[in-house]
Design an enzyme around this catalytic site. Sequence first.
Site, PDB file in Angstrom:
ATOM      1  N   CYS A  35       0.836  -1.208   0.000  1.00 32.32           N
ATOM      2  CA  CYS A  35       0.000   0.000   0.000  1.00 32.32           C
ATOM      3  C   CYS A  35       0.870   1.256   0.000  1.00 32.32           C
ATOM      4  CB  CYS A  35      -0.898   0.011   1.229  1.00 32.32           C
ATOM      5  SG  CYS A  35       0.065   0.005   2.743  1.00 32.32           S
ATOM      6  N   CYS A  74       3.438   1.665   2.719  1.00 32.01           N
ATOM      7  CA  CYS A  74       4.686   0.905   2.498  1.00 32.01           C
ATOM      8  C   CYS A  74       5.643   1.770   1.684  1.00 32.01           C
ATOM      9  CB  CYS A  74       4.425  -0.383   1.719  1.00 32.01           C
ATOM     10  SG  CYS A  74       3.284  -1.496   2.522  1.00 32.01           S
ATOM     11  N   CYS A  92      43.276 -23.551  -8.524  1.00 31.85           N
ATOM     12  CA  CYS A  92      43.547 -23.773  -7.102  1.00 31.85           C
ATOM     13  C   CYS A  92      42.704 -22.831  -6.250  1.00 31.85           C
ATOM     14  CB  CYS A  92      45.018 -23.564  -6.807  1.00 31.85           C
ATOM     15  SG  CYS A  92      45.512 -21.872  -7.111  1.00 31.85           S
ATOM     16  N   CYS A 119      42.808 -19.151  -6.931  1.00 32.44           N
ATOM     17  CA  CYS A 119      42.010 -18.668  -8.062  1.00 32.44           C
ATOM     18  C   CYS A 119      40.597 -18.351  -7.562  1.00 32.44           C
ATOM     19  CB  CYS A 119      41.927 -19.725  -9.160  1.00 32.44           C
ATOM     20  SG  CYS A 119      43.506 -20.278  -9.759  1.00 32.44           S
ATOM     21  N   ASP A 142       8.303 -36.617  13.965  1.00 36.80           N
ATOM     22  CA  ASP A 142       6.918 -36.271  14.208  1.00 36.80           C
ATOM     23  C   ASP A 142       6.154 -37.606  14.171  1.00 36.80           C
ATOM     24  OD1 ASP A 142       4.554 -34.659  14.336  1.00 36.80           O
ATOM     25  OD2 ASP A 142       4.220 -35.237  12.243  1.00 36.80           O
ATOM     26  N   ASP A 193       6.619 -33.801   7.962  1.00 39.30           N
ATOM     27  CA  ASP A 193       6.246 -33.423   6.599  1.00 39.30           C
ATOM     28  C   ASP A 193       6.508 -31.929   6.469  1.00 39.30           C
ATOM     29  OD1 ASP A 193       3.704 -31.794   6.412  1.00 39.30           O
ATOM     30  OD2 ASP A 193       3.005 -33.423   7.719  1.00 39.30           O
ATOM     31  N   ASP A 207       4.933 -29.265   9.554  1.00 39.89           N
ATOM     32  CA  ASP A 207       5.990 -29.145  10.551  1.00 39.89           C
ATOM     33  C   ASP A 207       7.027 -28.089  10.176  1.00 39.89           C
ATOM     34  OD1 ASP A 207       4.843 -31.266  12.007  1.00 39.89           O
ATOM     35  OD2 ASP A 207       5.782 -32.692  10.648  1.00 39.89           O
TER      36      ASP A 207
END
Lengths: 66, 850
Positions: free
Chosen positions: B15, B18, B83, B86, B520, B719, B723
């Site tokens: 809005c 913001c 290496c 670099c 869980d 899941d 979670d």
Amino acid sequence: MKKVSTISAFIYTGISALAAGLFLLGTLGGEYTPVERIGGAVWVFLLSMIILMPVVTSAVKKRVKA
Amino acid sequence: MASKKASLTIGGMTCASCVSHVEKTLKEVRGVQRVVVNLATGKASVDYDPAQATLEAMKKAVDEIGYEVVLSAANLNVTGMTCASCVEHVQKAVSELPGVTKAVVNLATNSARVEYEPSITSLAEIKKAIEEVGYEATEQVEGQEALDREKEARQREVRRQLINLIISGTLGMAVMLGMLQPYWFFPSFVPAWLNNKVVLFFLTTPIVFGPGRQFFINSWNGLRRGLTDMNLLYATGIGAAYGIAVVNTFWPDAGFGGKEATFYEAAALLTAFIILGRYLEAVTKGRTSEAIRRLMKLQPKKARVIRDGQELEIPAEEVQIDDLLLVRPGEAIPVDGRVEEGYSSVDQSMITGESLPVEKKAGDEVIGGTINKTGAFKFRATRVGKDTALAQIIKLVEDAQTTKAPIQKIADKVAGHFILGVHALALVTFLFWFFVGFDLWFTPESRLLLTPYQLTAIGAFGLALIISITVLVISCPCAVGLATPSAIMAGSGKGAEYGILFKGADAMEGTARLDVVIFDKTGTLTKGEPSVTDVLTAGELSPDEVLHLAAVAEKNSEHPLGEAIVRGATERALKLEDAQSFSAIPGQGVEAQLNGRTILLGNRRLMAERKVELDGLLLDAERLENEGKTAMFVAVNGKPAGIVAVADTLKETSAQAVEELHRLGLKVAMITGDNRRTAEAIAKKVGIDRVLAEVLPEDKASEVKKLQAEGFKVAMVGDGVNDAPALAQADVGIAIGSGTDVAKETGHVILVKDDLMDVVAALQISRQTLRLIKQNLLWAFGYNTLAIPLGMGVLYPFFAQVVSPELAALLMATSSLSVTLNTLRMRGFVPAVRRQQRQEASEQLQAAAA
């Protein structure tokens, strides 16, 4: 950026030359051939440049930025 | 300094207020001169002084007030890196650009991932910055094209180094034979003219300025910008050895040791061995990423589409959503979809790691890239192009491979200062041997280790220079740089083979260091499909009436237990009318109104809060709970009416997975909203040692936090949707059974299959990867710790022998290669639990065949 490179080049070349000069001074105390003296000084100068280049450039860059 | 303009994309603005927040905040950043925020475009146009304001500062300010500066991200292929130094150079060159907020460079994948603001620094500028420090950058392409380009680039590099190797190897052998001509049995078959110093000069010069030219050019490119890398070590080593040989050939009296000290073979073999290392590395480096390559190869090229009743063969990338496709036996399924007609079994092992083919009938989902085994079927495309499961998996694994593991920080720190440190050591070594060592220990019988040469005529400068060059050449930062990323690459690829996707290197390292795994309960340890087992009454109502009331109360519920009660009532043919009102009480139960009656269905806490006396039902509830069932009390108008008990069945592999985790030395916990008694009964069945019961869904994350506060590294397995907060809080969140939509999953590790044994496999893969990393780092650091002092001449005072530069080059190349070879061992690694399952599957197949 150019300013950073110029200042850095001046510093690391100066210090490397000083290191080479100190090496030459050091050889005066012993029995060395001129080639050993010059060759050694060149090698010391070269290695010092390699070591100092990145260190000095980054330090100068930081200073200029600050 | 002149002001600059940036156009930032701001996320989260909804809005006008913001807009004013963002404008005000950006204006407060030091150096920002003007800000105009446009809500419609979501852009903030900022004029700023680049000497004072940075993108970082602006981003931080916007982030702090709850919005987001949306940055662009680019994946680049960077070629020419050899290496860890670099990596540092590229990272530094890119990070220093004004609009770049993050740059992660990976040596093993030769890639860089850059987050940047295109209005400040364009992608072309980023590529230019990389090219300026001596590397090549191209934008990464995806899928088959990426595979082709990457393969092409690798083959080009292998070919280039092979040509260099043939030239330097052949000429180097001739130089070595020439140098050895006067010794041992060589005079019998090597012509004397080959030992002529001028001939040796003409043989060595093409090596140094042909194949060896790359080292001089690359180190000069770096030095011009104040950067040092591995090339510089080689260039100084080769250059110095060659320079001395030339001086001693043409000016033997110059004092560099004379004609006896023309070590042409040092320059020649040094170049040849370094190139041998580069060649072998180019060949083997690609193999560590073989898993991802294999995944990419799965993407079928052709599809058989039925359009207007006609069967057409078209390129797979032209398939559109809702297209009807036909797949015959033995063919690869081109995109994701749902079977409409036909029946077959499909080998999904390449995506999910399932060892046995899966049967497919109308309504079942099929995954693009899997192989149709037995019958023909038609299916409707549901996901195509970048949205297919295979494309998502490839993207996820690729992204993971560009991240850095915490353990790599030490290696990066060391590697960042390594080259400088080695040059400093070379300088100290030179000074020591020139001024002190030569006078103290030099004898004319001095030799180069493993060679016939005596260093009789060498002076202080010659000896000090040889030892100093050896220090430069023997050190090996490549091994330090490759140790971690190559193992991470191999490990994440191996995980993908089994349907285990690590979202980053940190997730892999975190998994290897776990102490506790929390599962869980519902849907993770159990199948998540509970059913009604008992209905007890407390008053005048019959069991069916109690179940009827409970089901009416739960009719609109989405909770698995509620759904089980409704299913139970439907199975008993009970008619379920709509409740007049319904409200869910999180973590406690539900309340509903039906024909003037208030129905409460829930746990003890709910009944206690509503002051329902449960005396007569408590013993029954305890008995049911001790059997692992969830007892839910039913009350009508504040009076107890009965109990409905619901139980969920455990997954087949739950107990075995817990046992395997125990065997790996981990503690296993279970988290559930169930009451303690039920939870403990279930935990006992699977062998879980710690139960976190009666935890409200929103409190799961804080339970994880409590365990972390006890000093444990905690993984949460659940899941990825319900979670999500607990998965995010855990050190490692493992989302199980994501199926094919892996991109949507939260969590650090994603398991495509709904099999708890994959948690064990994830642990075994990550532990093996961490073991490899440790071995690689130990080797890399161990080698340098032993080899550098050897190169510095610690043995000389005792044996009068120094390591020759060419031997140093050989040791260095071997060290770097051994790290890559050690990592390649991961290719043959099979997680122990999967080995068992494979065996069982093959026994089943054999039995079926018999």
